[in-house]
Write an enzyme that holds these catalytic residues in place. Structure first.
Site, PDB file in Angstrom:
ATOM      1  N   GLU A 108       1.392  -1.077   0.194  1.00  0.00           N
ATOM      2  CA  GLU A 108       0.232  -0.277   0.055  1.00  0.00           C
ATOM      3  C   GLU A 108       1.219   0.782  -0.108  1.00  0.00           C
ATOM      4  O   GLU A 108       1.857   1.649   0.680  1.00  0.00           O
ATOM      5  CB  GLU A 108      -1.013  -0.084   1.508  1.00  0.00           C
ATOM      6  CG  GLU A 108      -1.355   1.545   0.625  1.00  0.00           C
ATOM      7  CD  GLU A 108      -2.758   1.414   2.768  1.00  0.00           C
ATOM      8  OE1 GLU A 108      -3.410   2.316   2.331  1.00  0.00           O
ATOM      9  OE2 GLU A 108      -2.244   0.724   2.877  1.00  0.00           O
ATOM     10  N   GLU A 139       4.761   4.793   3.465  1.00  0.00           N
ATOM     11  CA  GLU A 139       4.609   6.328   4.083  1.00  0.00           C
ATOM     12  C   GLU A 139       5.699   7.252   3.943  1.00  0.00           C
ATOM     13  O   GLU A 139       6.873   7.067   4.752  1.00  0.00           O
ATOM     14  CB  GLU A 139       3.713   5.830   5.645  1.00  0.00           C
ATOM     15  CG  GLU A 139       3.210   7.732   6.205  1.00  0.00           C
ATOM     16  CD  GLU A 139       2.595   8.466   4.859  1.00  0.00           C
ATOM     17  OE1 GLU A 139       1.515   7.600   4.527  1.00  0.00           O
ATOM     18  OE2 GLU A 139       2.913   9.338   5.192  1.00  0.00           O
ATOM     19  N   ASP A 181      -3.828  11.447  -2.156  1.00  0.00           N
ATOM     20  CA  ASP A 181      -3.641  12.954  -2.030  1.00  0.00           C
ATOM     21  C   ASP A 181      -4.086  12.973  -3.530  1.00  0.00           C
ATOM     22  O   ASP A 181      -3.990  13.023  -4.562  1.00  0.00           O
ATOM     23  CB  ASP A 181      -3.056  13.186  -1.396  1.00  0.00           C
ATOM     24  CG  ASP A 181      -2.263  13.396  -0.360  1.00  0.00           C
ATOM     25  OD1 ASP A 181      -3.164  13.770   0.665  1.00  0.00           O
ATOM     26  OD2 ASP A 181      -1.054  12.546   0.172  1.00  0.00           O
ATOM     27  N   LYS A 215      -4.853  21.135  -8.078  1.00  0.00           N
ATOM     28  CA  LYS A 215      -4.672  21.897  -8.784  1.00  0.00           C
ATOM     29  C   LYS A 215      -3.778  21.750 -10.393  1.00  0.00           C
ATOM     30  O   LYS A 215      -3.662  20.437  -9.881  1.00  0.00           O
ATOM     31  CB  LYS A 215      -2.929  22.818  -8.001  1.00  0.00           C
ATOM     32  CG  LYS A 215      -4.508  23.634  -7.001  1.00  0.00           C
ATOM     33  CD  LYS A 215      -3.567  25.348  -6.592  1.00  0.00           C
ATOM     34  CE  LYS A 215      -4.334  25.384  -5.308  1.00  0.00           C
ATOM     35  NZ  LYS A 215      -3.815  25.784  -4.573  1.00  0.00           N
ATOM     36  N   ASP A 226     -12.182   9.133  -2.017  1.00  0.00           N
ATOM     37  CA  ASP A 226     -14.015   9.679  -2.361  1.00  0.00           C
ATOM     38  C   ASP A 226     -13.862  10.805  -3.418  1.00  0.00           C
ATOM     39  O   ASP A 226     -15.014  11.716  -3.209  1.00  0.00           O
ATOM     40  CB  ASP A 226     -14.411  10.475  -1.095  1.00  0.00           C
ATOM     41  CG  ASP A 226     -13.123  11.459  -0.787  1.00  0.00           C
ATOM     42  OD1 ASP A 226     -12.119  11.310  -0.420  1.00  0.00           O
ATOM     43  OD2 ASP A 226     -13.504  12.877  -0.003  1.00  0.00           O
ATOM     44  N   THR A 266     -10.098   1.698   5.278  1.00  0.00           N
ATOM     45  CA  THR A 266      -9.296   2.718   5.393  1.00  0.00           C
ATOM     46  C   THR A 266      -9.265   3.980   6.360  1.00  0.00           C
ATOM     47  O   THR A 266     -11.249   3.766   6.733  1.00  0.00           O
ATOM     48  CB  THR A 266      -8.757   3.381   4.539  1.00  0.00           C
ATOM     49  OG1 THR A 266      -9.347   4.552   4.011  1.00  0.00           O
ATOM     50  CG2 THR A 266      -8.363   2.595   3.290  1.00  0.00           C
ATOM     51  N   GLU A 267      -8.975   4.380   7.215  1.00  0.00           N
ATOM     52  CA  GLU A 267      -9.150   5.618   8.321  1.00  0.00           C
ATOM     53  C   GLU A 267      -9.902   7.021   7.426  1.00  0.00           C
ATOM     54  O   GLU A 267     -11.088   6.959   7.864  1.00  0.00           O
ATOM     55  CB  GLU A 267      -7.901   6.110   9.088  1.00  0.00           C
ATOM     56  CG  GLU A 267      -8.147   6.960  10.138  1.00  0.00           C
ATOM     57  CD  GLU A 267      -6.605   7.783  10.199  1.00  0.00           C
ATOM     58  OE1 GLU A 267      -5.461   7.887   9.558  1.00  0.00           O
ATOM     59  OE2 GLU A 267      -6.989   9.350  11.000  1.00  0.00           O
ATOM     60  N   TYR A 268      -9.564   6.844   6.727  1.00  0.00           N
ATOM     61  CA  TYR A 268      -9.596   8.302   5.637  1.00  0.00           C
ATOM     62  C   TYR A 268     -11.297   7.602   5.134  1.00  0.00           C
ATOM     63  O   TYR A 268     -12.560   8.031   4.794  1.00  0.00           O
ATOM     64  CB  TYR A 268      -8.897   8.203   4.511  1.00  0.00           C
ATOM     65  CG  TYR A 268      -7.864   9.794   4.948  1.00  0.00           C
ATOM     66  CD1 TYR A 268      -7.251   9.567   5.789  1.00  0.00           C
ATOM     67  CD2 TYR A 268      -7.954  10.988   3.967  1.00  0.00           C
ATOM     68  CE1 TYR A 268      -6.640  10.630   6.003  1.00  0.00           C
ATOM     69  CE2 TYR A 268      -7.534  12.120   4.582  1.00  0.00           C
ATOM     70  CZ  TYR A 268      -6.443  12.168   4.972  1.00  0.00           C
ATOM     71  OH  TYR A 268      -5.878  12.796   5.734  1.00  0.00           O
ATOM     72  N   GLU A 269     -11.602   6.427   4.764  1.00  0.00           N
ATOM     73  CA  GLU A 269     -12.774   6.036   4.634  1.00  0.00           C
ATOM     74  C   GLU A 269     -13.637   5.756   5.761  1.00  0.00           C
ATOM     75  O   GLU A 269     -14.932   6.511   4.898  1.00  0.00           O
ATOM     76  CB  GLU A 269     -12.906   4.014   3.743  1.00  0.00           C
ATOM     77  CG  GLU A 269     -13.214   3.511   3.230  1.00  0.00           C
ATOM     78  CD  GLU A 269     -12.994   1.874   2.510  1.00  0.00           C
ATOM     79  OE1 GLU A 269     -11.920   2.394   2.798  1.00  0.00           O
ATOM     80  OE2 GLU A 269     -13.973   1.491   2.031  1.00  0.00           O
TER      81      GLU A 269
HETATM   82  N1  SAM Z   1      -4.179   5.333   3.264  1.00  0.00           N
HETATM   83  C1  SAM Z   1      -4.700   6.059   3.750  1.00  0.00           C
HETATM   84  C2  SAM Z   1      -5.948   6.208   4.469  1.00  0.00           C
HETATM   85  O1  SAM Z   1      -6.908   5.473   3.424  1.00  0.00           O
HETATM   86  O2  SAM Z   1      -6.747   6.211   5.659  1.00  0.00           O
HETATM   87  C3  SAM Z   1      -4.034   8.013   4.222  1.00  0.00           C
HETATM   88  C4  SAM Z   1      -4.631   8.170   2.972  1.00  0.00           C
HETATM   89  S1  SAM Z   1      -3.870  10.478   3.616  1.00  0.00           S
HETATM   90  C5  SAM Z   1      -5.326  11.059   1.835  1.00  0.00           C
HETATM   91  C6  SAM Z   1      -2.378  10.000   2.213  1.00  0.00           C
HETATM   92  C7  SAM Z   1      -1.276   9.412   2.532  1.00  0.00           C
HETATM   93  O3  SAM Z   1      -0.044   9.156   1.670  1.00  0.00           O
HETATM   94  C8  SAM Z   1      -0.824  10.586   3.534  1.00  0.00           C
HETATM   95  O4  SAM Z   1      -0.323  10.288   4.602  1.00  0.00           O
HETATM   96  C9  SAM Z   1       0.476  11.231   2.660  1.00  0.00           C
HETATM   97  O5  SAM Z   1       2.234  10.964   3.784  1.00  0.00           O
HETATM   98  C10 SAM Z   1       1.218  10.048   1.823  1.00  0.00           C
HETATM   99  N2  SAM Z   1       1.600  10.096   0.401  1.00  0.00           N
HETATM  100  C11 SAM Z   1       1.089  10.804   0.010  1.00  0.00           C
HETATM  101  N3  SAM Z   1       2.051  11.169  -1.153  1.00  0.00           N
HETATM  102  C12 SAM Z   1       3.046   9.886  -0.923  1.00  0.00           C
HETATM  103  C13 SAM Z   1       4.443   9.170  -1.300  1.00  0.00           C
HETATM  104  N4  SAM Z   1       4.377   9.968  -2.704  1.00  0.00           N
HETATM  105  N5  SAM Z   1       4.533   8.437  -0.821  1.00  0.00           N
HETATM  106  C14 SAM Z   1       4.192   7.818   0.001  1.00  0.00           C
HETATM  107  N6  SAM Z   1       2.977   8.219   0.395  1.00  0.00           N
HETATM  108  C15 SAM Z   1       2.781   8.867   0.645  1.00  0.00           C
END
Ligand code: SAM
Length: 211
Positions: A42, A67, A116, A120, A152, A189-192
């Protein structure tokens, strides 16, 4: 993700049984897990909710969570260290843009959960389904390339469908409202959890690129 300062993040990551602090396992991940079970990754594992639950539910599959933000990973690690110990889970604090430096033809499935969206246009390159990332993922996979994505965000979802298709993936499964689907063995997931509790629909796709 709002990031709190985690004072003891370095010692949390250093002392965790899950977190690897060297990245020299390219092509040798089966040795790390000491078995030949499939390996799933993941990217953007956040606070590890999904990856821990997947590893607990599927002891015959190995899981690696990546992460990039150490404080976020430390918050997750602190929580999962209180839960039953799993031998099929590894975590790494690493930027996914360099995944081709740590995997070589050994990954079965890649999960991108609530990446993320970078809405933009000038940030398009940062999206985890931009072709710059898709190119890097190619070398990770052991056979057919398989990506499972949940979000989402409709714009990011649409972007990902187009980007993956243009890169040679076929969309093998797709839902515009995953939680309405019966018989889908979904690990949230947490965000889900956060977004679905606010009434947001969850989009999901599986994409496959044949060898
Ligand atoms: N997957 C988790 C969830 O669904 O609850 C976290 C979602 S959070 C919006 C996105 C995560 O992806 C963040 O913790 C961010 O730091 C990580 N992330 C973004 N770009 C990344 C990259 N290039 N390499 C590793 N992690 C990354």
């Amino acid at each position: 993700m709002r990031i709190r300062n985690v004072k003891d993040k370095d010692s949390i990551l250093l002392n965790s049984k899950y977190v690897l602090d060297n990245f020299s396992f390219k092509g040798k991940w089966r040795e790390v897990f000491e078995n030949d079970n499939p390996i799933c990754v993941e990217i953007g594992t956040g606070k590890c909710t999904f990856i821990y639950e997947m590893a607990r539910n599927n002891p015959n599959v190995n899981y690696i969570g990546i992460e990039r933000i150490d404080t976020v990973l430390a918050l997750g690690v602190k929580e999962i260290e209180k839960l039953p110990v799993l031998s099929n889970l590894c975590l790494i604090n690493f930027d996914a843009f360099k995944v081709d430096e740590i995997f070589f033809h050994e990954v079965d499935t890649l999960y991108l959960n609530f990446s993320d969206p970078w809405p933009k246009a000038r940030h398009e390159k940062r999206r985890l389904t931009n072709f710059r990332f898709l190119e890097k993922y190619d070398i990770m996979f052991s056979g057919d390339k398989k990506i499972v994505l949940k979000t989402d965000n409709d714009a990011f979802f649409e972007y990902s469908v187009v980007s993956l298709s243009e890169f040679g993936y076929k969309i093998s499964d797709l839902s515009l409202d995953l939680h309405k689907r019966l018989n889908y063995n979904n690990v949230m997931t947490e965000y889900e959890k956060k977004f679905s509790s606010k009434g947001c629909k969850i989009y999901m796709l599986s994409a496959v690129k044949k060898v």
